[in-house]
Design a protein around this motif. Sequence first.
Motif, PDB file in Angstrom:
ATOM      1  N   VAL A   1       0.806  -1.363   0.609  1.00  0.00           N
ATOM      2  CA  VAL A   1       0.181   0.112   0.355  1.00  0.00           C
ATOM      3  C   VAL A   1       0.441   0.919  -0.270  1.00  0.00           C
ATOM      4  O   VAL A   1       0.826   2.198  -0.337  1.00  0.00           O
ATOM      5  CB  VAL A   1      -0.714  -0.082   1.138  1.00  0.00           C
ATOM      6  N   ALA A   2       1.886   1.380   0.973  1.00  0.00           N
ATOM      7  CA  ALA A   2       3.045   2.607   0.651  1.00  0.00           C
ATOM      8  C   ALA A   2       3.305   2.568  -0.399  1.00  0.00           C
ATOM      9  O   ALA A   2       3.309   4.057  -1.002  1.00  0.00           O
ATOM     10  CB  ALA A   2       3.682   2.455   2.270  1.00  0.00           C
ATOM     11  N   ALA A   3       3.572   1.566  -1.268  1.00  0.00           N
ATOM     12  CA  ALA A   3       4.566   1.613  -2.155  1.00  0.00           C
ATOM     13  C   ALA A   3       3.701   2.351  -3.672  1.00  0.00           C
ATOM     14  O   ALA A   3       4.142   2.776  -4.214  1.00  0.00           O
ATOM     15  CB  ALA A   3       5.062   0.208  -2.803  1.00  0.00           C
ATOM     16  N   ALA A   4       2.294   1.283  -3.483  1.00  0.00           N
ATOM     17  CA  ALA A   4       1.334   2.604  -4.481  1.00  0.00           C
ATOM     18  C   ALA A   4       1.104   3.209  -4.273  1.00  0.00           C
ATOM     19  O   ALA A   4       1.263   4.409  -5.202  1.00  0.00           O
ATOM     20  CB  ALA A   4       0.457   1.331  -4.261  1.00  0.00           C
ATOM     21  N   MET A   5       0.967   3.891  -3.053  1.00  0.00           N
ATOM     22  CA  MET A   5       1.133   5.993  -2.622  1.00  0.00           C
ATOM     23  C   MET A   5       2.062   6.360  -3.133  1.00  0.00           C
ATOM     24  O   MET A   5       2.215   7.254  -3.710  1.00  0.00           O
ATOM     25  CB  MET A   5       0.743   5.200  -1.246  1.00  0.00           C
ATOM     26  N   LEU A   6       2.967   6.159  -2.718  1.00  0.00           N
ATOM     27  CA  LEU A   6       4.408   6.888  -3.180  1.00  0.00           C
ATOM     28  C   LEU A   6       4.266   7.052  -5.214  1.00  0.00           C
ATOM     29  O   LEU A   6       4.696   7.275  -5.303  1.00  0.00           O
ATOM     30  CB  LEU A   6       5.928   5.809  -2.840  1.00  0.00           C
ATOM     31  N   ALA A   7       4.061   5.344  -5.170  1.00  0.00           N
ATOM     32  CA  ALA A   7       4.187   5.526  -6.616  1.00  0.00           C
ATOM     33  C   ALA A   7       2.492   6.477  -7.461  1.00  0.00           C
ATOM     34  O   ALA A   7       3.290   6.810  -9.082  1.00  0.00           O
ATOM     35  CB  ALA A   7       4.151   4.068  -7.344  1.00  0.00           C
ATOM     36  N   GLY A   8       1.679   6.451  -6.873  1.00  0.00           N
ATOM     37  CA  GLY A   8       0.885   7.397  -7.640  1.00  0.00           C
ATOM     38  C   GLY A   8       2.042   9.029  -6.944  1.00  0.00           C
ATOM     39  O   GLY A   8       0.722   9.997  -7.827  1.00  0.00           O
ATOM     40  N   GLY A   9       2.180   8.933  -6.312  1.00  0.00           N
ATOM     41  CA  GLY A   9       2.959  10.236  -5.891  1.00  0.00           C
ATOM     42  C   GLY A   9       3.208  10.943  -7.596  1.00  0.00           C
ATOM     43  O   GLY A   9       3.609  11.355  -8.353  1.00  0.00           O
ATOM     44  N   PHE A  10       4.239   9.958  -8.329  1.00  0.00           N
ATOM     45  CA  PHE A  10       5.019   9.827  -9.431  1.00  0.00           C
ATOM     46  C   PHE A  10       4.442  10.311 -10.596  1.00  0.00           C
ATOM     47  O   PHE A  10       4.439  10.909 -11.556  1.00  0.00           O
ATOM     48  CB  PHE A  10       6.158   8.939  -9.844  1.00  0.00           C
TER      49      PHE A  10
ATOM     50  N   THR B   1      -2.685  -3.889  -7.023  1.00  0.00           N
ATOM     51  CA  THR B   1      -2.535  -4.646  -7.783  1.00  0.00           C
ATOM     52  C   THR B   1      -2.712  -5.271  -6.398  1.00  0.00           C
ATOM     53  O   THR B   1      -3.286  -6.354  -6.243  1.00  0.00           O
ATOM     54  CB  THR B   1      -2.889  -5.473  -8.983  1.00  0.00           C
ATOM     55  N   LEU B   2      -1.085  -5.497  -6.439  1.00  0.00           N
ATOM     56  CA  LEU B   2      -0.728  -6.750  -5.430  1.00  0.00           C
ATOM     57  C   LEU B   2      -1.420  -6.238  -4.265  1.00  0.00           C
ATOM     58  O   LEU B   2      -1.836  -7.948  -3.311  1.00  0.00           O
ATOM     59  CB  LEU B   2       0.949  -6.197  -6.057  1.00  0.00           C
ATOM     60  N   ALA B   3      -1.387  -5.444  -4.374  1.00  0.00           N
ATOM     61  CA  ALA B   3      -1.358  -4.369  -2.656  1.00  0.00           C
ATOM     62  C   ALA B   3      -2.917  -5.472  -2.461  1.00  0.00           C
ATOM     63  O   ALA B   3      -3.279  -5.911  -1.219  1.00  0.00           O
ATOM     64  CB  ALA B   3      -1.663  -2.492  -2.190  1.00  0.00           C
ATOM     65  N   ALA B   4      -3.848  -4.692  -3.531  1.00  0.00           N
ATOM     66  CA  ALA B   4      -5.596  -5.232  -3.321  1.00  0.00           C
ATOM     67  C   ALA B   4      -5.727  -6.668  -2.794  1.00  0.00           C
ATOM     68  O   ALA B   4      -6.516  -7.508  -2.081  1.00  0.00           O
ATOM     69  CB  ALA B   4      -6.227  -4.696  -4.377  1.00  0.00           C
TER      70      ALA B   4
END
Length: 358
Positions: free
Chosen positions: A217-226, A277-280
């Motif tokens: 989840v944290a990685a997806a959020m940081l990727a969302g920042g980009f 998707t992986l986080a979900a």
Amino acid sequence: MPFDAQTTAAAARRTSPDPRPVGLWLLGVAGMVWIMVALGGATRLTGSGLSIMEWAPLSGALPPLSEAEWNRLYALYQTIPQYALVNQGFGLAGFKGIFWLEWTHRLWGRLIGLAFALPLAWFWLRGQIPAGTKGRLLLLLLLGGLQGAVGWFMVASGFEADRTAVSPYRLVVHLGLALGLYAALLWTGLSLLRPPAAPHPAFASLRRQVKAAAWLVAAAMLAGGFVAGIKAGLDYNTFPLMDGRLVPEGYWRLEPAWRNLTANIPAVQFNHRLLATLAALAALGAALAAWRRLPPGAARRACLGLGAAVCLQYGLGIATLLLVVPAWLGTLHQACAVLVLTAALVALHALRAPRRPT
């Protein structure tokens, strides 16, 4: 001797400060940080973040109080590329429209600082800080001040030549620090309010699953920042395929290769989709395992809540993409991301192992 030990422990509990007021205060500040993250998303999506070109921690708390001051600030804004390339000629009324959102964003940050520093001083002077938490609270105060400085560091990047938005790298640092601060506030508050649950044989394996989901989840959020930083959400507005392909064409088109992870629109959007998707899947797997293996209680509810939150966020992400990132939906998507992070941390906290006696 055992009786004496029990008596001593009971006396220590009676004389130690009640941790609940401090825990509730920290959760309240965490809620304010959550709102701040949502305000930051709205500021970015509306292009408001560069409207205030001065860093004035004290005097900036007051809005412009005269027409001359409005004109001075508008004249400053007219000197940056965003005005010339995006908003040229939108007038003082248009400037006021973006100014107020950024001013509110900064004011809310100042209020968070006061909401943390003043009660901290009050609890400290009254001797109500629970044992072992003083150092952590001082660190949180330091991180909060650092976040304000990093915010200005990010905004200042948008004044550079040929830029109409802030640096995506600085944006991700700013977002990451906000999320770290939020997580620390939430975890500390929960630890003061909720003692560890009675251990269950399934806790250890479920804790590993939820921990994996939390990191994803944290990685997806940081990727969302980009994604936000390079406006990658305005392209490939289909789901699940990207321009008819699972992996978009041109994924590795930039040199050096690492730049594709942060500056290449198809790669950045694909990475965000993949991590989400992986986080979900990890969160839903943990929720299913909790449903099947845990008895009714706080830990089971927390894991099920994580599954529900990730489903909501995934649906919002798809809708945001298909509708080409309307500001209101993009803001809701960013706010709901914090809900997923909250659910992951609450579940992880409920599954934590009890401390070993010293």
